[in-house]
Design a protein around this motif. Structure first.
Motif, mmCIF file in Angstrom:
data_model
loop_
_atom_site.group_PDB
_atom_site.id
_atom_site.type_symbol
_atom_site.label_atom_id
_atom_site.label_comp_id
_atom_site.label_asym_id
_atom_site.label_seq_id
_atom_site.Cartn_x
_atom_site.Cartn_y
_atom_site.Cartn_z
ATOM 1 N N ALA A 66 0.946 -1.200 -0.076
ATOM 2 C CA ALA A 66 -0.088 0.030 0.173
ATOM 3 C C ALA A 66 1.026 1.381 0.020
ATOM 4 N N GLU A 67 1.837 1.318 0.882
ATOM 5 C CA GLU A 67 2.729 2.220 0.673
ATOM 6 C C GLU A 67 3.674 2.543 -0.390
ATOM 7 N N GLN A 68 3.922 1.396 -1.036
ATOM 8 C CA GLN A 68 4.671 1.310 -2.249
ATOM 9 C C GLN A 68 3.919 2.016 -3.274
ATOM 10 N N CYS A 69 2.572 1.782 -3.356
ATOM 11 C CA CYS A 69 1.837 2.136 -4.532
ATOM 12 C C CYS A 69 1.840 3.661 -4.285
ATOM 13 N N LEU A 70 1.382 4.160 -3.202
ATOM 14 C CA LEU A 70 1.403 5.753 -3.047
ATOM 15 C C LEU A 70 3.113 6.432 -3.392
ATOM 16 N N GLY A 71 3.912 5.648 -3.093
ATOM 17 C CA GLY A 71 5.322 5.927 -3.115
ATOM 18 C C GLY A 71 5.735 6.024 -5.013
ATOM 19 N N GLU A 72 5.207 5.164 -5.603
ATOM 20 C CA GLU A 72 5.377 4.958 -6.900
ATOM 21 C C GLU A 72 4.719 6.358 -7.526
ATOM 22 N N LEU A 73 3.492 6.593 -7.014
ATOM 23 C CA LEU A 73 2.725 7.774 -7.447
ATOM 24 C C LEU A 73 3.426 9.099 -7.189
ATOM 25 N N SER A 79 5.553 16.556 -7.371
ATOM 26 C CA SER A 79 4.835 17.772 -6.895
ATOM 27 C C SER A 79 3.539 17.366 -6.117
ATOM 28 N N LEU A 80 3.304 16.115 -5.995
ATOM 29 C CA LEU A 80 1.902 15.845 -5.569
ATOM 30 C C LEU A 80 1.986 15.555 -3.869
ATOM 31 N N ARG A 81 3.425 15.371 -3.558
ATOM 32 C CA ARG A 81 3.945 15.580 -2.071
ATOM 33 C C ARG A 81 3.064 16.908 -1.589
ATOM 34 N N ASP A 82 3.221 17.831 -2.160
ATOM 35 C CA ASP A 82 2.960 19.200 -1.562
ATOM 36 C C ASP A 82 1.498 19.321 -1.354
ATOM 37 N N GLN A 83 0.550 18.238 -2.190
ATOM 38 C CA GLN A 83 -0.938 18.227 -2.030
ATOM 39 C C GLN A 83 -1.530 17.463 -0.940
ATOM 40 N N LEU A 84 -0.607 16.525 -0.270
ATOM 41 C CA LEU A 84 -1.162 15.586 0.721
ATOM 42 C C LEU A 84 -0.198 15.485 1.613
ATOM 43 N N GLN A 85 -0.895 14.881 2.842
ATOM 44 C CA GLN A 85 -0.134 14.645 4.162
ATOM 45 C C GLN A 85 -0.413 13.008 4.330
ATOM 46 N N ILE A 86 0.702 12.633 4.843
ATOM 47 C CA ILE A 86 1.079 11.293 5.125
ATOM 48 C C ILE A 86 0.961 10.901 6.522
ATOM 49 N N GLN A 87 0.087 9.950 6.855
ATOM 50 C CA GLN A 87 0.260 9.219 8.225
ATOM 51 C C GLN A 87 0.570 7.876 8.050
ATOM 52 N N THR A 88 1.425 7.336 8.702
ATOM 53 C CA THR A 88 1.449 5.605 8.686
ATOM 54 C C THR A 88 1.782 5.144 10.103
ATOM 55 N N SER A 106 9.748 -1.251 20.434
ATOM 56 C CA SER A 106 11.120 -1.053 20.821
ATOM 57 C C SER A 106 11.509 0.091 19.911
ATOM 58 N N ALA A 107 12.480 0.735 20.504
ATOM 59 C CA ALA A 107 13.248 1.948 19.605
ATOM 60 C C ALA A 107 13.757 1.403 18.476
ATOM 61 N N ALA A 108 14.383 0.267 18.675
ATOM 62 C CA ALA A 108 15.101 -0.169 17.217
ATOM 63 C C ALA A 108 14.114 -0.590 16.133
ATOM 64 N N HIS A 109 12.865 -1.033 16.531
ATOM 65 C CA HIS A 109 11.639 -1.536 15.321
ATOM 66 C C HIS A 109 11.096 -0.125 14.963
ATOM 67 N N ILE A 110 10.854 0.848 15.921
ATOM 68 C CA ILE A 110 10.366 2.138 15.444
ATOM 69 C C ILE A 110 11.173 2.813 14.492
ATOM 70 N N GLN A 111 12.272 2.801 14.629
ATOM 71 C CA GLN A 111 13.472 3.527 13.712
ATOM 72 C C GLN A 111 13.514 2.534 12.476
ATOM 73 N N ALA A 112 13.615 1.123 12.587
ATOM 74 C CA ALA A 112 13.628 0.394 11.329
ATOM 75 C C ALA A 112 12.295 0.600 10.482
ATOM 76 N N SER A 113 11.209 0.578 11.268
ATOM 77 C CA SER A 113 10.016 0.645 10.182
ATOM 78 C C SER A 113 9.795 1.875 9.636
ATOM 79 N N VAL A 114 10.098 3.155 10.147
ATOM 80 C CA VAL A 114 10.086 4.464 9.547
ATOM 81 C C VAL A 114 10.769 4.365 8.730
ATOM 82 N N GLU A 115 12.286 4.074 8.702
ATOM 83 C CA GLU A 115 12.912 4.037 7.655
ATOM 84 C C GLU A 115 12.480 3.322 6.524
ATOM 85 N N ARG A 120 9.567 3.091 0.995
ATOM 86 C CA ARG A 120 8.519 2.622 0.197
ATOM 87 C C ARG A 120 7.422 3.960 -0.355
ATOM 88 N N LEU A 121 7.309 4.885 0.408
ATOM 89 C CA LEU A 121 6.640 6.229 0.386
ATOM 90 C C LEU A 121 7.343 7.140 -0.727
#
Length: 323
Positions: A66-73, A79-88, A106-115, A120-121
């Protein structure tokens, strides 16, 4: 237009949120193709057309696709990034060699997940990161350190919670020095625990009263944005109820249609307007990615139900009159 809590931190955000769990194809590891990208494009365009600016993801949705699809757009149209806000969201892990399905804040998982989500986005920052489920092994100071580090690096603007009660949010708030900007909970005409907790307090009809009541009060008192997942009630009240649906569901769908005809709006608008009538300023998350159904939600913000209409829907959905 009435303001709602999240506007204080994201002034250009929208009252409605597009839930993107339906993007990316099936819950499998097949690669995304042009069909999945076209589906995402149509959903995003429909959402932007009706004023939606906030798009809700999670790292696990269709295994990251799902993130990958938006990332491909965003890759094809930066310029689409300026039109929308992303929460995950992060914190849910599927079963693997290390253990069964589990929650990991855990801190390690939060960091790795965000990266991984940022990759993907195809974006350099997240507008919001929600902690997806409460982790019994959570260390609030560790979580706070990870979130503050992400903010300091410019990769994160705001943090929030999902499926958390008041006590859990309070612990995190102390560690962070501020409350979460959002708490995303299941709330709809088919999920009424949050409402019954207050209206049926001190009565056998009340369900999970103390935890729910305190959670709503915490969010309202601390200006935490309540987001409603499942807000469309699975489509049962604005489309076809499943075979074997309860009498209450059938009657509620009929009442939704009656109110919709009275106001000249689609049933989807009535289902959402019912949530938005609550003074907490609830922000519904639209779970569909079908363009026609997204557009059918457009009039929800302009529809103000009367008290009689609101209580009529509430009582019918409960299947029994209030105490």
């Amino acid at each position: 237009m009435k303001t709602f809590p999240l506007q204080e931190h994201l002034p250009q955000t929208s009252r409605l949120v597009l839930g993107c769990m339906g993007l990316g194809g099936g819950w499998n590891h097949d690669p995304i193709g042009e069909a999945e990208i076209a589906h995402a494009q149509a959903a995003v365009e429909a959402a932007l057309d009706i004023g939606i600016r906030l798009f809700d993801h999670a790292d696990i949705y269709t295994h990251g696709k799902a993130e990958q699809c938006l990332g491909e757009l965003l890759r094809r149209q930066p310029s689409l990034r300026d039109q929308l806000q992303i929460q995950t969201k992060c914190g849910i892990r599927f079963g693997d060699a290390e253990g069964p399905k589990r929650y990991d804040l855990s801190a390690a998982h939060i960091q790795a997940s965000v990266e991984a989500s940022l990759r993907r986005l195809n974006t350099e920052y997240l507008d919001l990161l929600l902690l997806h489920r409460p982790d019994p092994l959570i260390e609030p100071d560790e979580v706070a350190e990870a979130l503050q580090r992400l903010r300091a690096s410019g990769k994160l603007r705001h943090w929030g919670a999902s499926n958390m009660h008041a006590g859990q949010m309070s612990r995190l708030s102390r560690a962070m020095g501020e409350p979460p900007r959002v708490n995303q909970l299941e709330m709809s005409l088919l999920k009424l625990d949050w409402l019954d907790a207050g209206t049926c307090f001190n009565d056998p009809q009340g369900r999970n009263g103390l935890a729910w009541g305190e959670t709503l009060e915490f969010c309202q008192n601390q200006a935490v944005q309540l987001q409603a997942w499942g807000a469309m009630a699975r489509g049962w009240l604005s489309g076809a109820a499943p075979e074997g649906a309860s009498a209450a569901v059938v009657r509620t769908a009929e009442r939704v249609r009656t109110v919709a005809l009275r106001h000249g709006v689609p049933p989807e608008a009535v289902v959402l307007a019912w949530l938005m009538r609550h003074p907490a300023g609830i922000q519904p998350v639209i779970g569909t990615t079908q363009p026609a159904r997204i557009r059918a939600c457009a009039q929800a913000e302009q529809l103000t139900l009367t008290r009689g209409e609101w209580y009529g829907l509430y009582e019918t959905a409960r299947g029994v009159e209030l105490p």
